[in-house]
Write an enzyme that holds these catalytic residues in place. Structure first.
Site, mmCIF file in Angstrom:
data_model
loop_
_atom_site.group_PDB
_atom_site.id
_atom_site.type_symbol
_atom_site.label_atom_id
_atom_site.label_comp_id
_atom_site.label_asym_id
_atom_site.label_seq_id
_atom_site.Cartn_x
_atom_site.Cartn_y
_atom_site.Cartn_z
ATOM 1 N N TRP A 14 2.115 1.699 -3.380
ATOM 2 C CA TRP A 14 1.031 2.142 -4.255
ATOM 3 C C TRP A 14 0.910 3.669 -4.232
ATOM 4 O O TRP A 14 0.625 4.305 -5.243
ATOM 5 C CB TRP A 14 -0.290 1.506 -3.793
ATOM 6 C CG TRP A 14 -1.484 1.947 -4.599
ATOM 7 C CD1 TRP A 14 -1.907 1.431 -5.786
ATOM 8 C CD2 TRP A 14 -2.418 2.978 -4.271
ATOM 9 N NE1 TRP A 14 -3.032 2.084 -6.225
ATOM 10 C CE2 TRP A 14 -3.368 3.042 -5.309
ATOM 11 C CE3 TRP A 14 -2.546 3.860 -3.201
ATOM 12 C CZ2 TRP A 14 -4.440 3.937 -5.298
ATOM 13 C CZ3 TRP A 14 -3.595 4.769 -3.202
ATOM 14 C CH2 TRP A 14 -4.521 4.787 -4.228
ATOM 15 N N HIS A 15 1.175 4.238 -3.054
ATOM 16 C CA HIS A 15 1.050 5.691 -2.934
ATOM 17 C C HIS A 15 2.137 6.433 -3.695
ATOM 18 O O HIS A 15 1.944 7.584 -4.073
ATOM 19 C CB HIS A 15 1.074 6.119 -1.463
ATOM 20 C CG HIS A 15 -0.234 5.930 -0.788
ATOM 21 N ND1 HIS A 15 -0.625 4.720 -0.265
ATOM 22 C CD2 HIS A 15 -1.265 6.772 -0.568
ATOM 23 C CE1 HIS A 15 -1.843 4.848 0.250
ATOM 24 N NE2 HIS A 15 -2.248 6.082 0.080
ATOM 25 N N GLY A 16 3.260 5.815 -3.881
ATOM 26 C CA GLY A 16 4.302 6.519 -4.621
ATOM 27 C C GLY A 16 5.559 5.685 -4.719
ATOM 28 O O GLY A 16 5.838 4.843 -3.863
ATOM 29 N N PHE A 27 -0.947 9.089 -6.972
ATOM 30 C CA PHE A 27 -0.872 7.845 -6.210
ATOM 31 C C PHE A 27 -1.627 6.716 -6.901
ATOM 32 O O PHE A 27 -2.547 6.927 -7.619
ATOM 33 C CB PHE A 27 -1.428 8.046 -4.811
ATOM 34 C CG PHE A 27 -0.701 9.117 -4.064
ATOM 35 C CD1 PHE A 27 0.626 9.378 -4.358
ATOM 36 C CD2 PHE A 27 -1.315 9.868 -3.122
ATOM 37 C CE1 PHE A 27 1.310 10.361 -3.689
ATOM 38 C CE2 PHE A 27 -0.641 10.860 -2.444
ATOM 39 C CZ PHE A 27 0.662 11.105 -2.730
ATOM 40 N N SER A 81 0.829 -1.209 0.000
ATOM 41 C CA SER A 81 0.000 0.000 0.000
ATOM 42 C C SER A 81 0.866 1.261 0.000
ATOM 43 O O SER A 81 0.568 2.248 -0.664
ATOM 44 C CB SER A 81 -0.922 -0.041 1.216
ATOM 45 O OG SER A 81 -1.060 1.210 1.786
#
Lengths: 477, 393
Positions: free
Chosen positions: A324-326, A477, A321
């Site tokens: 996934w954001h960056g 993101f 996760s």
């Protein structure tokens, strides 16, 4: 990675005059007057994406085609695992190349050099969101939760729908599959939509954008100029900014969805009143958390393999996760940081917290979240560590920078942030409406809500028309 | 099947119509007003071929066009900025800040040159580091002027207006970096940039009325209106009285004696922060000087003029106590004291360097006929030199 570079992205922001006073009304007129409503949504959505990203819109089209093709083949050959794997590999391959290739080549495997450099990939806006929606479609039809869509238009409308295209919420196919076929639009839907949209607009324009001035200014200071006071001011401002920015955007998307006859899932539920990190993640970016739960955590085994496997799976999910954001170490560490706290809470801390005086449990959760945002916001790991160190160990110095990057308008925004971070205002509003009989009929309650919406819209319109500082946080993101 | 109630359709049409109002107003809005208000050219509508050729750039330009032209935009800007300023004291510009007594400061260049860090000017004035480069800049200017003017026997005097970072050093805005606050507190009549320069260039005439301004500002915040960046009102009169005394020049026969009358004066920062208003000041009536403004005189309106920029004022003074002529060369501080200055001489020519382009400036300095004067006086802000020599860093 974000925010300050957002200005360069130049997508059509919901808070821009071009969107509010041209695109949105033209879309609504077309949607309600021309019929063929899914096609109208699709055409406007593709234009919306094209407006910001130009011909990269082709990538969105490819993602849609992969999902649609998966559905067609599934209808012909049944739910074959190779089909699912093919869809996953293609979708994740695109995400991997466009979002992570630079990071993996340069930062993880360090395979550049000797006269060879990796060609830098463009990062299309909202790629994480539309790929995840495409994946949701593939998972859901493979599992038999839903039948494949009847037409390419329906799949494309689901994946590319502009209200949630670039910053969520991540809408699961199951939650809109029926509405894509059958839905009704009534004035009541439009009222709810307007109200939610205006609330979201106000969260973004009147709170998040103000706090961004302090957060950006102080996080932009050279390390040696940061003191304990300014480090806390920077972190707390960002804590407010990211919530009201993202929740505001989600509310605007949900509101637009209502106006079109869709019901998008709630994405935030006052996360800063949570009394544990586990609770926090039930309230923060709910659509993403549940996506990871259903499509990553459960397939990994969830909590079925004993304690160790549960901890491992939890940690892994949050690691992914974070990524996934960056594509940066700060995000990876942020994911691990939250994963670690979730594991610790599972190990027993959650029980301790449950028996503690509520304010203490709340303070623990809030402080953990704030330190997490430091990792999330910092431009690099050393910067994050420096800010965190100064928050923990008293560091004196010149605090004048706080006054340079704040002011009465920002303090008011911070006050509003504190007020609206909990449900206090909403609850009080409901009580007052009850007291004065304003909820006795639907018409009265609607009149109150529409009045609130109108006031918020006028305030935001003044802000929109007069403001040039207008970036969104969550687009990459 | 997508069912839509007729009432929902009507509702959405009304809603859309309301939202389209600002866009429709693009057609009837006076866009020059906004262009003039913001002092810049507004973004143009991209052509279809521009959008097709490069959609991202084309739509970006369209966004800019909408931002600049959308109806009610200028009204919203003025309303919001006025609300923010009047209700909260917020300027909306981190380079314009106030102290606890409501005095406003411009802390770094605005518009003319690229902005540096906030408090760039405070640091420059209060640290007062007279580097070789700075000394050389003053030398270049004064030498250049001398080279042209000395053959006419003109006296060149370099003057500077003390500004608020040194005058109100005891109460700077809270956002001023501590190191700069400390430096500002150490500034006095001898320890300041201008005096340091004057010690390094003993051949040149400097006039810097620090003591006068410090004392009068302390007595009366209206002396140098504390919300303004530029001087205005009584400080202009006091400056000329003191300058005349130092140079042994007689004041005009019709020089209005004080005391000044409290009145509103021009508020220069108002436009920068988007709030049009005057500010509290104290002034005498400049009309009493009975000057004749001859804007027809000089290069700019000469049919054979080589000048591209119109920037020359000529003032004659029938009530002059002497027959001397002068040239006043200034930056933006000059126009506020032009009349008072002109009352000391028979004829005065004023050129604002900020409004001259480089080419015309060189022409001006090398042409000779208007330079047949007795005095050349340069007025700039505290420890600054004319802008054409480069930005203060």
């Amino acid at each position: 990675m974000f925010l300050s570079r957002r200005e360069q992205d130049q997508t059509m922001l919901f808070t821009s005059p071009a969107f509010l006073f041209l695109f949105l009304p033209l879309f609504l007129l077309s949607y309600f007057l021309l019929g063929r409503r899914n096609i109208i949504i699709l055409v406007f959505s593709l234009f919306f994406y094209f407006y910001g990203e130009g011909w990269i819109v082709a990538l969105l089209a490819v993602s849609v085609l992969i999902a649609w093709l998966h559905g067609r083949l599934l209808m012909k050959y049944g739910a074959q695992k190779p089909l699912l794997w093919a869809a996953l590999i293609l979708q994740l391959g695109m995400l991997g190349y466009f979002k992570y290739s630079d990071f993996f080549v340069a930062d993880i495997f360090r395979i550049e050099g000797a006269g060879w450099t990796w060609p830098e990939a463009l990062l299309p806006i909202g790629i994480s969101f539309f790929i995840f929606q495409g994946l949701s479609y593939s998972f859901d039809i493979h599992r038999g939760n839903h039948k494949p869509a009847r037409s390419l238009i329906d799949v494309a409308t689901y994946v590319a729908m502009f209200p949630q295209l670039i910053a969520g919420p991540i809408v699961r196919y199951g939650s809109v599959a029926r509405a894509l076929q059958t839905r009704s639009v009534r004035p009541r839907n439009i009222n709810i939509g307007i109200y939610l949209f205006c609330c979201g607009l106000a969260q973004k324009m009147l709170i998040a954008n103000k706090l961004a001035i302090t957060a950006d200014g102080l996080f932009g200071l050279p390390q040696e100029q940061l003191t304990t006071a300014t480090a806390w001011a920077a972190s707390l401002s960002y804590t407010g900014q990211i919530y009201f920015d993202f929740a505001g955007y989600s509310n605007m998307a949900i509101g637009l969805g209502f106006m079109l006859g869709f019901v998008f899932p709630k994405n935030f539920d006052h996360p800063y009143v949570a009394k544990s990190i586990t609770d926090f993640w039930r309230r923060w970016h709910i659509s993403m958390t549940s996506w990871f739960r259903d499509y990553v955590y459960f397939p990994l085994g969830g909590n079925r393999g004993g304690s160790f496997m549960t901890y491992r799976n939890l940690f892994l999910v949050f690691l992914i996760s974070g990524l996934w954001h960056g594509a940066a170490w700060t995000f990876v560490l942020w994911g691990m940081y939250h994963g670690a706290f979730l594991v610790i809470e599972r190990l027993g801390l959650k029980k301790v917290l449950a028996n503690l005086w509520s304010p203490v449990a709340w303070a623990y959760t809030f402080i953990v979240a704030v330190f997490g945002w430091v990792l999330f916001r910092a431009e690099s790991v050393p910067q994050a560590l420096d800010v965190a160190k100064k928050m923990v160990f008293p560091t004196g110095g010149d605090n004048s920078y706080f006054f340079l990057h704040s002011g009465p308008d920002i303090w008011i925004a911070m006050g509003l942030a504190v007020l609206f971070a909990s449900s206090f205002v909403e609850d009080t509003g409901v009580k007052l409406m009850n007291k004065f009989g304003l909820r006795s009929t639907h018409a009265k309650a609607t009149a109150v809500k529409m009045t609130v919406a109108a006031v918020l819209f006028v305030l935001c319109a003044i802000e929109v028309l007069s403001s040039t500082y207008n970036p969104f946080i969550y687009f990459r993101f | 099947m997508i069912k839509t109630k007729k009432s929902a359709i009507l509702y959405s049409v009304l809603l859309s119509a309301a939202l389209l109002v600002p866009t429709a107003l693009v057609l009837v809005t006076n866009h020059n007003a906004r262009s003039s208000w913001e002092g810049r050219a507004l973004d143009k509508l991209p052509t279809i071929s521009e959008v097709v050729k490069n959609p991202k750039a084309g739509f970006k330009q369209f966004d800019g066009f909408m931002n600049d032209h959308v109806g009610l935009g200028l009204q919203a800007i003025k309303l919001r900025r006025k609300m923010n300023f009047k209700a909260l004291g917020v300027t909306g510009d981190k380079y314009i800040v106030s102290n606890s007594e409501g005095a406003y400061f411009l802390t770094a260049p605005f518009m003319q040159v690229e902005r540096g860090s906030p408090f760039q000017w405070f640091g420059h004035n209060c640290n007062a580091l007279v580097t070789d480069k700075i000394t050389n800049q003053y030398r270049i200017f004064t030498t250049k002027s001398e080279a042209v003017l000395s053959k006419f026997g003109a006296k060149v005097i370099f003057t500077a207006v003390p500004t608020k970072s040194v005058l109100l050093a005891d109460n700077l805005p809270k956002s001023t970096p501590q190191s700069i606050v400390e430096s500002c507190k150490k500034i006095d009549a001898q320890n300041n940039g201008m005096m340091k320069v004057s010690r390094k260039l003993p051949d040149f005439n400097f006039y810097y009325p620090y003591d006068l301004f410090k004392a009068r500002t302390k007595e009366d915040p209206k002396f140098f209106p504390n919300t303004a960046y530029h001087w205005a009102g009584e400080s202009n009169w006091a400056f000329i009285e003191d300058f005349a005394k130092k140079e042994n020049l007689s004041l005009s026969q019709v020089w209005p004696k004080g005391p000044c009358i409290p009145k509103k004066v021009r508020w220069d920062l108002g436009k920068l922060i988007g709030v049009e208003t005057l500010t509290d000041g104290c002034n005498r009536d400049v009309r009493e000087l009975r000057l004749e403004k001859n804007s027809r005189y000089g290069y700019p309106l000469n049919p054979e003029s080589k000048f591209e920029t119109v920037n020359l004022f000529a003032l004659t003074n029938p009530y002059s106590a002497n027959d001397k002529n002068a040239v006043l060369i200034s930056n933006s501080f000059g126009p506020l004291v032009r009349e008072q200055f002109a009352s000391l001489f028979k004829t005065t020519y004023h050129v604002n360097l900020n409004a001259l382009n480089d080419r015309d400036l060189k022409l001006l300095l090398h042409e000779s006929d208007i330079m047949d004067v007795d005095y050349v006086v340069v007025i700039v802000a505290d420890f600054h030199y004319p802008n054409f020599l480069g930005p203060i860093k």
